[in-house]
Design a protein around this motif. Structure first.
Motif, short mmCIF file in Angstrom:
data_model
loop_
_atom_site.label_atom_id
_atom_site.label_comp_id
_atom_site.label_asym_id
_atom_site.label_seq_id
_atom_site.Cartn_x
_atom_site.Cartn_y
_atom_site.Cartn_z
N LEU A 124 0.83 -1.19 0.00
CA LEU A 124 0.00 0.00 0.00
C LEU A 124 0.87 1.25 0.00
CD1 LEU A 124 -2.70 -1.07 2.61
CD2 LEU A 124 -2.96 -0.98 0.12
N ASP A 125 0.28 2.36 -0.40
CA ASP A 125 1.03 3.61 -0.40
C ASP A 125 1.52 3.96 1.00
OD1 ASP A 125 1.94 6.20 -1.48
OD2 ASP A 125 0.41 6.97 -0.13
N GLY A 126 2.79 4.40 1.08
CA GLY A 126 3.36 4.81 2.35
C GLY A 126 3.88 3.67 3.20
N ALA A 127 3.79 2.43 2.70
CA ALA A 127 4.23 1.29 3.49
C ALA A 127 5.76 1.28 3.61
CB ALA A 127 3.75 -0.01 2.86
N THR A 128 6.23 0.85 4.76
CA THR A 128 7.67 0.67 4.99
C THR A 128 7.92 -0.78 5.39
OG1 THR A 128 7.49 1.31 7.32
CG2 THR A 128 7.94 3.06 5.73
N ASN A 129 9.21 -1.16 5.41
CA ASN A 129 9.59 -2.53 5.76
C ASN A 129 8.88 -3.53 4.85
OD1 ASN A 129 11.17 -4.31 7.27
ND2 ASN A 129 9.53 -4.69 8.75
N VAL A 130 8.74 -3.18 3.57
CA VAL A 130 8.03 -4.02 2.60
C VAL A 130 8.92 -5.20 2.19
CG1 VAL A 130 7.07 -4.11 0.27
CG2 VAL A 130 6.62 -2.13 1.76
N ASP A 131 8.37 -6.38 2.21
CA ASP A 131 9.09 -7.58 1.76
C ASP A 131 9.05 -7.63 0.24
OD1 ASP A 131 10.20 -10.03 1.28
OD2 ASP A 131 8.75 -11.19 2.45
N VAL A 132 10.13 -7.19 -0.40
CA VAL A 132 10.14 -7.11 -1.86
C VAL A 132 10.31 -8.48 -2.51
CG1 VAL A 132 10.94 -4.73 -1.92
CG2 VAL A 132 12.62 -6.58 -1.82
N ALA A 133 10.47 -9.53 -1.70
CA ALA A 133 10.51 -10.89 -2.24
C ALA A 133 9.10 -11.42 -2.51
CB ALA A 133 11.25 -11.83 -1.29
N GLN A 134 8.08 -10.68 -2.04
CA GLN A 134 6.70 -11.07 -2.28
C GLN A 134 6.17 -10.39 -3.54
OE1 GLN A 134 5.01 -13.38 -0.41
NE2 GLN A 134 7.03 -13.64 0.56
N PRO A 135 5.21 -11.01 -4.25
CA PRO A 135 4.68 -10.40 -5.48
C PRO A 135 3.93 -9.10 -5.18
CG PRO A 135 4.11 -12.73 -5.34
CD PRO A 135 4.65 -12.34 -4.00
N ARG A 207 11.64 3.00 8.14
CA ARG A 207 12.05 4.40 7.99
C ARG A 207 11.74 5.16 9.27
NH1 ARG A 207 14.89 5.47 3.19
NH2 ARG A 207 14.39 7.64 3.67
N ASN A 208 12.76 5.86 9.75
CA ASN A 208 12.58 6.71 10.93
C ASN A 208 12.97 8.15 10.60
OD1 ASN A 208 11.82 4.61 12.82
ND2 ASN A 208 13.93 3.87 12.62
N PHE A 229 6.08 29.18 10.33
CA PHE A 229 6.97 28.11 10.73
C PHE A 229 7.14 27.17 9.53
CE2 PHE A 229 5.54 29.80 14.69
CZ PHE A 229 6.53 29.53 15.62
N GLN A 230 8.36 26.77 9.25
CA GLN A 230 8.62 25.88 8.13
C GLN A 230 9.52 24.74 8.58
OE1 GLN A 230 9.60 27.85 4.31
NE2 GLN A 230 9.31 29.80 5.37
N TRP A 231 9.26 23.55 8.04
CA TRP A 231 10.07 22.38 8.39
C TRP A 231 10.34 21.56 7.13
CZ3 TRP A 231 5.29 23.69 10.22
CH2 TRP A 231 4.19 22.94 9.81
N SER A 232 11.32 20.69 7.22
CA SER A 232 11.75 19.90 6.06
C SER A 232 10.70 18.85 5.71
CB SER A 232 13.10 19.24 6.33
OG SER A 232 13.02 18.39 7.46
N ALA A 233 10.57 18.58 4.42
CA ALA A 233 9.63 17.57 3.96
C ALA A 233 10.25 16.18 4.10
CB ALA A 233 9.25 17.82 2.51
N VAL A 234 9.42 15.22 4.46
CA VAL A 234 9.81 13.80 4.49
C VAL A 234 8.96 13.11 3.43
CG1 VAL A 234 9.85 11.68 5.85
CG2 VAL A 234 10.45 13.86 6.92
N ALA A 235 9.60 12.61 2.38
CA ALA A 235 8.86 12.14 1.21
C ALA A 235 7.80 11.10 1.56
CB ALA A 235 9.84 11.57 0.18
N ILE A 236 8.13 10.18 2.43
CA ILE A 236 7.21 9.07 2.70
C ILE A 236 6.26 9.37 3.86
CG2 ILE A 236 8.57 7.72 4.35
CD1 ILE A 236 7.90 5.27 2.46
N ILE A 283 4.93 8.32 9.62
CA ILE A 283 5.48 7.41 8.61
C ILE A 283 4.92 6.02 8.85
CG2 ILE A 283 7.58 6.44 7.60
CD1 ILE A 283 9.06 8.91 8.69
N ASP A 284 4.12 5.55 7.93
CA ASP A 284 3.51 4.21 8.04
C ASP A 284 2.82 4.05 9.39
OD1 ASP A 284 2.70 1.75 7.18
OD2 ASP A 284 4.66 0.78 7.36
N GLY A 285 2.13 5.10 9.82
CA GLY A 285 1.35 5.07 11.05
C GLY A 285 2.13 5.35 12.30
N VAL A 286 3.44 5.58 12.19
CA VAL A 286 4.28 5.82 13.36
C VAL A 286 4.81 7.25 13.30
CG1 VAL A 286 6.37 5.13 14.60
CG2 VAL A 286 4.94 3.39 13.48
#
Length: 548
Positions: A124-135, A207-208, A229-236, A283-286
């Motif tokens: 799903l969009d924004g997912a981290t720790n994705v197992d890329v060995a899975q289809p 990703r942290n 106030f401005q802060w850096s963007a985090v892509a994910i 990030i991914d709910g965290v």
């Protein structure tokens, strides 16, 4: 058909008379989507049967029987309702109420919706720790002939993996990196063309990433809240949160809540005392967090910075969609406005910009604006106007075309300024400020010269009246029939009736002249002719371009 037989007993003998009848239902039923339907097109209207003497109808759709947590069409005397942004792939429960003789009765049904473009379900969009060995897996799409998955290091890229054309809804990609941020795009082939796609962003690693404050610099002692106030963007990251308090980690002075922007105005903070801020990224709910300290020396109001904030937000919204086809990226706020349609419309850009301006908290009013070349629904454009605080004038910001406008004296232009210049053909009175890297590409590709959209202006609360307003006739070049050549934008004026048959690119089309001065909506064509070669039913005009 029902059959009735009534018996009568006379002197011990039973005799009968037969008749037939049909019973009227007590509750209407859904026609589309029908009960048990699969692959339901969410872009179509839900429709239902008409019940004689019914006082009204009320359609619910929910995730469980009788629930209305997904759709509530409200009571209506009509027989249709937009399905809207319903979830795909799951069984949905519809309950259609009918009020007859003051009594509500209902009929239940179920159906399953399918997206008009295939959408990835793993990852799903924004997912981290994705197992890329899975289809990789995606949904089916309405009318799809084939699919294609690409994975790249940039949105839409295919430099890492490409499935090629496949009839399957899954693909095992090999050789993917084990770290970094990756972009996946699944394409849908319709009518022989790779016409639609949807995008996600994901990472194979945990990703942290931390978003850090940019303005004010940590430990600054001289911040003025005239700046955001401005802060850096985090892509994910899929959300941010800014809190400010009088103690570390506190939020007693300000709490933005979950927002999708990387800047925000926070006025009227205490002067000359240590303050504590925190920026969080989701990030991914965290949530990850970074802290900063600062002191405020002024709570000045800056009209210049407020306008800059509005311009930044305008470009921020336009960059939520791809340049090639206007499809919103799956991680953007814009995609929530568009679904279940495919491309973003001007109304989607405007609604999203109003939402983003609220998150930036620009501290000046903003509202929806409509402008029209011709007072037909087809030639109306929707954008946004905001109050420029110094002059208290409403100035235009257009997220669809990523543009704002200036008057010849250098001040920002209003819709009425642009309209007055266009109506007097004073093309040098207004200059246009393009806000993003695409420059003037969007206005050049539009079917109308951009200033002509402002011939008729409808501020929020002012009614749009079809067929009434300033005429487009001075901006049309008469064209003799038949017309041919490079594709151009044309209008017809009907001579004797409210519509006329027009041969457009070889096909005969009934064109309605319901605009100003009996003009039609604008249409694009390479060739235009009259049926049978007789031009008596209409006159043809080509829309002229003066600026772009």
């Amino acid at each position: 058909t029902l059959f009735a037989r009534v018996f009568s007993k006379v002197k011990g003998v039973w005799r009968y008379t037969d008749s037939t009848f049909s019973a009227a239902p007590l509750a209407a039923t859904l026609i589309y989507p029908g009960n048990g339907a699969v692959n339901v097109d969410r872009s179509r209207l839900a429709t239902w049967t008409t019940l004689p003497n019914a006082d009204g109808y009320h359609l619910y759709v929910g995730s469980t029987l009788g629930a209305r947590n997904l759709l509530d069409c409200n009571e209506t005397q009509g027989t249709s309702c937009a399905l809207g942004n319903l979830p795909v792939g799951a069984t949905l429960f519809a309950r259609l109420y009918t009020r007859l003789g003051g009594v509500w009765r209902y009929a239940d049904s179920t159906f399953t919706a399918t997206p008009i473009a295939a959408e990835l379900v793993h990852p799903l969009d924004g997912a981290t720790n994705v197992d890329v060995a899975q289809p990789f897996q995606w949904t089916t799409a309405i009318g799809a002939e084939a699919y294609k998955l690409s994975i790249g290091s940039t949105p839409g890229g295919a430099d890492i993996a490409d499935s090629g054309e496949t009839a399957s809804t899954s693909y095992l990609a090999t050789g993917l990196p084990s770290s970094g941020i990756l972009y996946a795009r699944v394409w849908t082939k319709l009518n022989g063309t790779w016409a639609r796609h949807s995008d996600i962003m994901f990472s194979p690693e945990t990703r942290n990433d931390v978003s850090s404050i940019v303005t004010p610099v940590d430990a600054t002692t001289h911040f003025n809240t005239l700046q955001p106030f401005q802060w850096s963007a985090v892509a994910i990251a899929r959300a941010y949160r800014l809190t400010i308090g009088t103690a570390p980690g506190g939020s007693d002075l300000h709490d933005s809540g979950e927002i999708g922007v990387t800047r925000r105005f926070v006025p009227n903070l205490p002067l000359g005392v240590p303050l504590f801020g925190q920026v969080q990224a989701k990030i991914d709910g965290v949530w990850t967090a970074s802290d900063f300290t600062f002191q405020v020396t002024g709570n000045t109001v800056s009209s210049v910075n407020q306008v800059k904030g509005a311009l930044w937000a305008t470009n921020f919204v336009r960059e939520m969609a791809s340049d090639d086809d206007g499809r919103p990226f799956g991680w953007s706020e814009l995609v929530r406005s568009v679904a279940p349609r495919y491309n973003a419309l001007d109304t989607d850009y405007a609604a999203t910009l109003l939402h983003v301006l609220g998150e930036v908290n620009i501290l000046t009013p903003a509202r929806r604006l409509q402008v029209a070349f011709n007072a037909t629904p087809s030639d109306v454009h929707t954008l946004v106007e905001v109050v420029e605080p110094n002059s208290l004038r409403w100035i235009v910001v257009d997220p669809t075309f990523d543009v704002a406008a200036r008057r010849s004296d250098g001040t920002w232009a209003s819709a009425d300024d642009i309209s007055a210049a266009s109506l007097t053909s004073n093309w040098s009175a207004i200059s246009y400020v393009f806000l993003g890297t695409a420059g003037d590409a969007y206005v050049h590709s539009h079917y109308l010269d951009y200033p002509l959209l402002y011939l008729n202006v409808y501020h929020e609360g002012q009614p749009f009246v079809p067929g009434v307003g300033n005429s487009p006739l001075p901006y049309l070049e008469p064209v003799s029939l038949p017309a041919s050549g490079v594709p151009a934008s044309y209008v017809i004026a009907c001579s004797a009736s409210a519509s006329a048959d027009v041969v457009i690119d070889g096909a005969t089309v009934l064109v309605t002249c319901d605009g100003i001065d009996s003009l039609s909506a604008v249409f694009a064509a390479s060739t235009v002719a009259a049926p049978g070669g007789s031009p008596d039913a209409f006159q043809l005009g080509r829309v002229t371009r003066f600026v772009f």
